[in-house]
Design a protein around this motif. Structure first.
Motif, PDB file in Angstrom:
ATOM      1  N   ILE A  68       0.849  -1.142   0.340  1.00  0.00           N
ATOM      2  CA  ILE A  68      -0.345   0.134  -0.258  1.00  0.00           C
ATOM      3  C   ILE A  68       1.047   1.204  -0.033  1.00  0.00           C
ATOM      4  CG2 ILE A  68      -1.617   1.534   0.910  1.00  0.00           C
ATOM      5  CD1 ILE A  68      -2.229  -1.052   3.099  1.00  0.00           C
ATOM      6  N   LEU A  69       0.817   2.074  -0.789  1.00  0.00           N
ATOM      7  CA  LEU A  69       1.300   3.505  -0.970  1.00  0.00           C
ATOM      8  C   LEU A  69       0.297   4.057  -0.452  1.00  0.00           C
ATOM      9  CD1 LEU A  69       3.413   5.474  -2.078  1.00  0.00           C
ATOM     10  CD2 LEU A  69       2.361   5.280  -4.183  1.00  0.00           C
ATOM     11  N   TYR A  70       1.188   5.466   0.446  1.00  0.00           N
ATOM     12  CA  TYR A  70       0.528   6.562   0.681  1.00  0.00           C
ATOM     13  C   TYR A  70       0.645   7.420   0.435  1.00  0.00           C
ATOM     14  CZ  TYR A  70      -2.057   3.615   4.614  1.00  0.00           C
ATOM     15  OH  TYR A  70      -3.179   2.035   4.458  1.00  0.00           O
ATOM     16  N   PRO A 141      -5.963   2.895   9.525  1.00  0.00           N
ATOM     17  CA  PRO A 141      -6.073   1.476   9.503  1.00  0.00           C
ATOM     18  C   PRO A 141      -7.927   2.239   9.021  1.00  0.00           C
ATOM     19  CG  PRO A 141      -5.755   2.830  11.486  1.00  0.00           C
ATOM     20  CD  PRO A 141      -5.977   3.517  10.922  1.00  0.00           C
ATOM     21  N   ALA A 142      -8.477   2.796   8.557  1.00  0.00           N
ATOM     22  CA  ALA A 142     -10.459   2.812   7.914  1.00  0.00           C
ATOM     23  C   ALA A 142      -9.639   2.523   6.489  1.00  0.00           C
ATOM     24  CB  ALA A 142     -10.360   4.649   7.981  1.00  0.00           C
ATOM     25  N   VAL A 143      -8.394   2.702   6.034  1.00  0.00           N
ATOM     26  CA  VAL A 143      -7.671   2.120   4.416  1.00  0.00           C
ATOM     27  C   VAL A 143      -7.723   0.687   4.247  1.00  0.00           C
ATOM     28  CG1 VAL A 143      -5.883   2.365   2.735  1.00  0.00           C
ATOM     29  CG2 VAL A 143      -7.334   4.087   3.575  1.00  0.00           C
ATOM     30  N   GLU A 144      -6.826   0.416   6.046  1.00  0.00           N
ATOM     31  CA  GLU A 144      -6.317  -1.199   5.631  1.00  0.00           C
ATOM     32  C   GLU A 144      -7.803  -2.115   5.985  1.00  0.00           C
ATOM     33  OE1 GLU A 144      -2.820  -0.914   7.994  1.00  0.00           O
ATOM     34  OE2 GLU A 144      -1.821   0.214   6.547  1.00  0.00           O
ATOM     35  N   LEU A 147      -9.694  -2.589   3.267  1.00  0.00           N
ATOM     36  CA  LEU A 147      -9.447  -3.528   2.547  1.00  0.00           C
ATOM     37  C   LEU A 147      -9.317  -4.871   2.379  1.00  0.00           C
ATOM     38  CD1 LEU A 147      -5.933  -1.428   1.231  1.00  0.00           C
ATOM     39  CD2 LEU A 147      -7.550  -1.352  -0.150  1.00  0.00           C
ATOM     40  N   GLY A 148      -9.254  -5.090   4.064  1.00  0.00           N
ATOM     41  CA  GLY A 148      -9.833  -6.223   4.505  1.00  0.00           C
ATOM     42  C   GLY A 148      -8.068  -7.190   4.982  1.00  0.00           C
ATOM     43  N   VAL A 149      -6.815  -6.314   4.759  1.00  0.00           N
ATOM     44  CA  VAL A 149      -5.224  -6.065   4.621  1.00  0.00           C
ATOM     45  C   VAL A 149      -5.558  -6.098   6.296  1.00  0.00           C
ATOM     46  CG1 VAL A 149      -5.372  -6.370   2.222  1.00  0.00           C
ATOM     47  CG2 VAL A 149      -4.598  -4.550   4.164  1.00  0.00           C
ATOM     48  N   ALA A 154       6.025  -4.146   6.152  1.00  0.00           N
ATOM     49  CA  ALA A 154       6.751  -4.172   5.082  1.00  0.00           C
ATOM     50  C   ALA A 154       6.187  -3.824   3.923  1.00  0.00           C
ATOM     51  CB  ALA A 154       7.552  -5.229   4.860  1.00  0.00           C
ATOM     52  N   ASP A 155       5.029  -3.955   3.997  1.00  0.00           N
ATOM     53  CA  ASP A 155       3.636  -3.644   3.507  1.00  0.00           C
ATOM     54  C   ASP A 155       3.237  -2.649   3.172  1.00  0.00           C
ATOM     55  OD1 ASP A 155       2.873  -6.637   3.496  1.00  0.00           O
ATOM     56  OD2 ASP A 155       1.661  -6.240   5.470  1.00  0.00           O
ATOM     57  N   ARG A 156       3.575  -1.234   3.969  1.00  0.00           N
ATOM     58  CA  ARG A 156       3.758   0.454   4.122  1.00  0.00           C
ATOM     59  C   ARG A 156       4.708   1.086   2.996  1.00  0.00           C
ATOM     60  NH1 ARG A 156       2.053  -0.462   9.390  1.00  0.00           N
ATOM     61  NH2 ARG A 156      -0.310  -1.694   9.767  1.00  0.00           N
ATOM     62  N   ARG A 157       4.144   1.438   2.173  1.00  0.00           N
ATOM     63  CA  ARG A 157       5.071   3.285   1.913  1.00  0.00           C
ATOM     64  C   ARG A 157       4.156   4.132   1.400  1.00  0.00           C
ATOM     65  NH1 ARG A 157       6.870  -2.103  -1.603  1.00  0.00           N
ATOM     66  NH2 ARG A 157       7.263  -3.271  -0.289  1.00  0.00           N
TER      67      ARG A 157
END
Length: 284
Positions: A68-70, A141-144, A147-149, A154-157
């Protein structure tokens, strides 16, 4: 006439010599279009800001289980400006097949920091509010959840352009355990040299030495454990913020890379960099 006969004979031979008088048909297979991702809007009810905020959300073909890129917009912009109506980073991601979710939140002109009216000087166009609290404790937290993840570091950029470059650096250096890759594109920074731009915004963000120490990426980087973080900075060779961005890279040192390209502080330069950004953000 002789040349026309030769071309016809050649075409017939290429189609299969010895085929008698059968007619020649050439069929060109259509090039399939690249699968397209989707862009949607997520509404986040924010207690920190006292209102609902939007997040523009790009999902690549195949779903949401990707890094996920923020991605943070510049001064006066919004998250949707990264997509079809603006830079069209989603189209670049579709074309390249980049396995990356992109979440681009609205955060007004808040620079990604917590500010209050009691902190002093005029905001010079910046928006006062608890934006760091909103972004880190409500938006992420709302985005994730959407996404149901269950995302890991390591997942976050995280990255952004201009004011968004400041926000990305500020948030990553304040919360280094949350992100693995950080991009700052033509980042709005100040080093108190004669080259500083928009000094009214600088003086609002840094009204006291204590608040500057809490907010200034150039100072935060000097006291943050950078292990596990990788930084990508780029800036145009005619950008008035180039000197400050080069100073940022010097502080980050071996954890970073800086790319100076041809261009200024504008969308044309940023569009020219999209493929390089996506390559950096999607790397494992």
């Amino acid at each position: 006439m002789e040349r026309r006969c030769f071309l016809l004979a050649t075409a017939a031979c290429l189609a299969g010599c010895g085929g008698g008088n059968a007619s020649v048909q050439q069929t060109v297979a259509p090039v399939p279009a690249a699968p397209a991702g989707t862009v949607d809007t997520l509404a986040v009810a924010s207690r920190a800001l006292g209102r609902t905020m939007n997040v523009a959300l790009y999902l690549p073909p195949g779903g949401a289980r990707h890094p996920i890129l923020y991605l943070f917009h510049g001064f006066g912009g919004n998250g949707a400006a990264f997509f079809d109506a603006g830079l069209a980073i989603n189209r670049a991601a579709d074309r390249l097949g980049t396995p990356l979710v992109i979440a681009a939140p609205d955060y007004d002109n808040g620079f990604g920091v917590n500010t209050t009216p009691a902190q002093g000087t005029s905001s010079a166009g910046g928006t006062i509010g608890l934006y760091e609290d909103y972004l880190m404790t409500e938006m992420l937290p709302a985005v994730e959840s959407r996404l149901g993840v269950v995302a890991t570091r390591a997942d976050r950029r995280i990255g952004g352009v201009s004011m968004g470059g400041f926000a990305a650096l500020h948030l990553a250096l304040r919360h280094p355990e949350m992100f693995s890759r950080v991009g700052a594109h033509s980042a709005a920074l100040w080093d108190y040299s004669g080259a500083d731009q928009f000094t009214g915004q600088r003086d609002w963000l840094y009204p006291t030495p204590a608040l500057r120490a809490q907010r200034d990426p150039l100072l935060l980087a000097q006291h943050t454990d950078l292990r596990g973080l990788r930084f990508y900075l780029d800036v145009g060779d005619r950008d008035p913020l180039r000197k400050q961005d080069e100073a940022m890279q010097a502080v980050l040192g071996a954890a970073s890379e800086l790319h100076v390209g041809s261009g200024g502080h504008d969308a044309q330069f940023w569009r020219s960099r999209l493929e390089d950004w996506l390559s950096f953000y999607s790397a494992t």
